[in-house]
Design an enzyme around this catalytic site. Sequence first.
Site, PDB file in Angstrom:
ATOM      1  N   LYS A  51      -2.895   4.385  12.867  1.00 44.90           N
ATOM      2  CA  LYS A  51      -2.945   4.650  14.308  1.00 44.90           C
ATOM      3  C   LYS A  51      -3.464   3.457  15.112  1.00 44.90           C
ATOM      4  O   LYS A  51      -3.194   3.345  16.304  1.00 44.90           O
ATOM      5  CB  LYS A  51      -3.802   5.878  14.597  1.00 44.90           C
ATOM      6  CG  LYS A  51      -3.195   7.205  14.162  1.00 44.90           C
ATOM      7  CD  LYS A  51      -2.295   7.754  15.230  1.00 44.90           C
ATOM      8  CE  LYS A  51      -1.922   9.219  15.095  1.00 44.90           C
ATOM      9  NZ  LYS A  51      -1.886   9.830  13.791  1.00 44.90           N
ATOM     10  N   SER A 303      -0.140   6.978   5.122  1.00 41.30           N
ATOM     11  CA  SER A 303      -0.518   6.737   6.515  1.00 41.30           C
ATOM     12  C   SER A 303      -2.010   6.675   6.784  1.00 41.30           C
ATOM     13  O   SER A 303      -2.429   6.106   7.799  1.00 41.30           O
ATOM     14  CB  SER A 303       0.122   7.815   7.401  1.00 41.30           C
ATOM     15  OG  SER A 303      -0.178   9.100   6.901  1.00 41.30           O
TER      16      SER A 303
END
Length: 324
Positions: A51, A303
């Site tokens: 992110k 991720s």
Amino acid sequence: MVTLPDIEEARRRIAGHVVSTPLLRSQALSHQSGAPVFLKLENHQQTGSFKLRGATNAVLCLDEEARSRGLATASTGNHGRAVAHAARALGARATICLSALVPANKVEAIRSLGAEVRIVGQSQDDAMREVERLVSEEGMSFVPPFDDACVIAGQGTIGLEIADGLSDVSLVLVPLSGGGLASGVAAAIKGRRPQAKVVGISMERGAAMAASLAAGTPIEVEELETLADSLGGGIGLDNRLTFALCRDLLDEVILLSEDEIAAGIRHMATVEGEIIEGAGAVGIAALLANKVRPGGPTAIVVSGGNIDPAVHRKIVDGIKSGAA
Ligand SMILES: *Cc1c(COP(=O)(O)O)cnc(C)c1O
């Protein structure tokens, strides 16, 4: 909307602010699937998830004046953490609004990065309403978690790094929630290597993008507890970019049970030696569950790694196989 040149520009803009993460071959997964399998380890990114790429690019896309009024966002955790980190790195103030479902370890991580945390309501939508108020009443700048061209382009830099490191890539597995990650990675991969397939992966419990793609339009789903907590939340009924990008660019969407996700976390810990959160493990889980069959060089986007250590220990010990 978001194309290869946007993503290449994002890569130049965020260089020096984010880590170019390892792309490592997994012996075990290659052996099991009969094709070379590589892990793109965004758990090694600063803040523990990808992110930071999108958040940093989005903050750098704002002008000085907008940045000085402070940044606000809502997040299931990792985006908030990333915005807090990017704000501090770039000298801005940040307020992060979270729902009460966000795990305590993620809340603390954001506070320790110097951002103000507000716990509001029981859903991502409740948290978002508070952000809208901060923007309209206090003049802060919203850094969206996924539905934003600068955020998508930032996440897409992962796709460029995969294409650079694995020029003959034929399949990319990407965790899918709001779709910023999948949109960016798919735009980069299809831009560089149009014949490669990009598959989005979500949990069975409350996958808003998967339900929306099946319905042909953005819809709401009930937010449920899941091991892949970073994949929770809606895509927005007024979704502007990621719904269309996922619809146009993803070759397939796969859904996983809680037991399958737990097996992915366990494999990463016991075989690959990586501590991975549920959302980060779905690509591995899809492969282990034989829900996807690689026909050539495959890259799995891992991720993030931000998981409560006690939850992780239980999963690895096989005590808790899932929330269901
Ligand atoms: C946010 C997040 C995702 C999903 O990203 P979207 O852009 O919302 O689809 C996947 N994994 C982790 C660890 C995340 O934090």
